[in-house]
Scaffold this active site. Structure first.
Site, PDB file in Angstrom:
ATOM      1  N   LYS A 142       7.522  11.980  -4.426  1.00 25.89           N
ATOM      2  CA  LYS A 142       8.603  11.985  -3.441  1.00 25.89           C
ATOM      3  C   LYS A 142       8.630  10.626  -2.737  1.00 25.89           C
ATOM      4  O   LYS A 142       7.636  10.200  -2.137  1.00 25.89           O
ATOM      5  CB  LYS A 142       8.348  13.121  -2.439  1.00 25.89           C
ATOM      6  CG  LYS A 142       9.560  13.574  -1.678  1.00 25.89           C
ATOM      7  CD  LYS A 142       9.205  14.836  -0.915  1.00 25.89           C
ATOM      8  CE  LYS A 142      10.340  15.350  -0.093  1.00 25.89           C
ATOM      9  NZ  LYS A 142       9.909  16.453   0.788  1.00 25.89           N
TER      10      LYS A 142
HETATM   11  C1  E4P Z   1      12.567  18.246   2.087  1.00 30.31           C
HETATM   12  O1  E4P Z   1      12.061  17.878   1.071  1.00 30.31           O
HETATM   13  C2  E4P Z   1      11.967  18.150   3.408  1.00 30.31           C
HETATM   14  O2  E4P Z   1      10.591  18.350   3.259  1.00 30.31           O
HETATM   15  C3  E4P Z   1      12.453  19.219   4.355  1.00 30.31           C
HETATM   16  O3  E4P Z   1      13.416  20.050   3.756  1.00 30.31           O
HETATM   17  C4  E4P Z   1      12.814  18.731   5.711  1.00 30.31           C
HETATM   18  O4  E4P Z   1      13.198  19.830   6.482  1.00 30.31           O
HETATM   19  P1  E4P Z   1      13.305  19.767   8.076  1.00 30.31           P
HETATM   20  O5  E4P Z   1      14.495  18.954   8.436  1.00 30.31           O
HETATM   21  O6  E4P Z   1      13.455  21.198   8.501  1.00 30.31           O
HETATM   22  O7  E4P Z   1      12.034  19.133   8.565  1.00 30.31           O
END
Ligand code: E4P
Length: 217
Positions: free
Chosen positions: A87
């Site tokens: 990622k």
């Molecule tokens: C996605 O890969 C992120 O880890 C996540 O969905 C972020 O979510 P949040 O905005 O609730 O922290």
């Protein structure tokens, strides 16, 4: 549409996996910290533990923000397990790294995407997944679903193979709307997934069926 769970909590990953509908997991540094996973060794072991629970892709986020650092970290993460997807944040050095990983056959998830232009760059670089964040856009009074529609449409027009992974999902209607918009994947915490099960008429109906069945016994 694939379902990923967005957590580093092993119990929640097991619970979603036991439902039989789980296709993968996404994590991020905040989610790892929330579970109290600290130190490089523990973090790497935790990713392997997650891979051993689910069968699908598991996104593990790099912390470096320079090209060499992202490549070094990403290659180490990818070497951990065949299910790991690296990622990478949507920054200039991240795009260069995604192109590098793509050429080497390493799967990537381009994260922190908030505009169609960013999504085009991620696809051009060869990202496996692009992660537009819905909830965080809604938080600043911006219509996140328009973004999902735009990305799905652009990718379809140009034949980009990058999968649209709708992230930052906060409630079950986000999931339904992403399904309607043609997102390839949604990643969300366990609660919105379980909320999809709920309908008062289901509960009332089941109660009546069971009561009537008792009368006939
Ligand atoms: C996605 O890969 C992120 O880890 C996540 O969905 C972020 O979510 P949040 O905005 O609730 O922290």
């Amino acid at each position: 549409m694939k379902f990923f769970i967005d957590t580093a909590n092993l119990d929640q990953i097991r619970e979603a996996n036991d439902l039989g509908i789980l296709d993968g997991v996404t994590t991020n540094p905040s989610l790892m910290a929330k579970e109290g996973i600290k130190g490089k060794e523990n973090i790497l072991n935790h990713y392997v533990d997650i891979c051993n629970i689910v069968e699908g892709d598991v996104s593990a986020e790099v912390l470096a923000t320079d090209f060499e650092g992202i490549v070094r970290e990403g290659e180490a993460l990818a070497a951990l397990h065949s299910q790991i997807v690296v990622k990478v944040p949507m920054i200039k050095e991240g795009i260069k790294a995604i192109k590098y990983f793509s050429n080497k056959g390493i799967k990537t998830n381009c994260t922190l995407v908030f505009s169609p232009g960013q999504a085009i760059l991620a696809a051009k670089a060869g990202a496996t997944y692009v992660s537009p964040f819905l909830g965080r856009l809604d938080d600043i009074s911006t219509d996140s679903l328009t973004l999902i529609h735009q990305i799905v449409n652009i990718y379809s027009i140009h034949g980009f193979e990058t999968q649209v992974l709708a992230a930052s999902i906060r409630h079950p209607m986000h999931i339904v709307a992403c399904a309607e918009a043609g997102a390839d994947v949604v990643t969300c915490p366990l609660d919105p997934i379980l909320s999809l099960l709920k309908h008062p008429l289901t509960d009332i109906g089941l109660e009546k069926f069971l009561a009537d069945a008792k009368k006939g016994q």
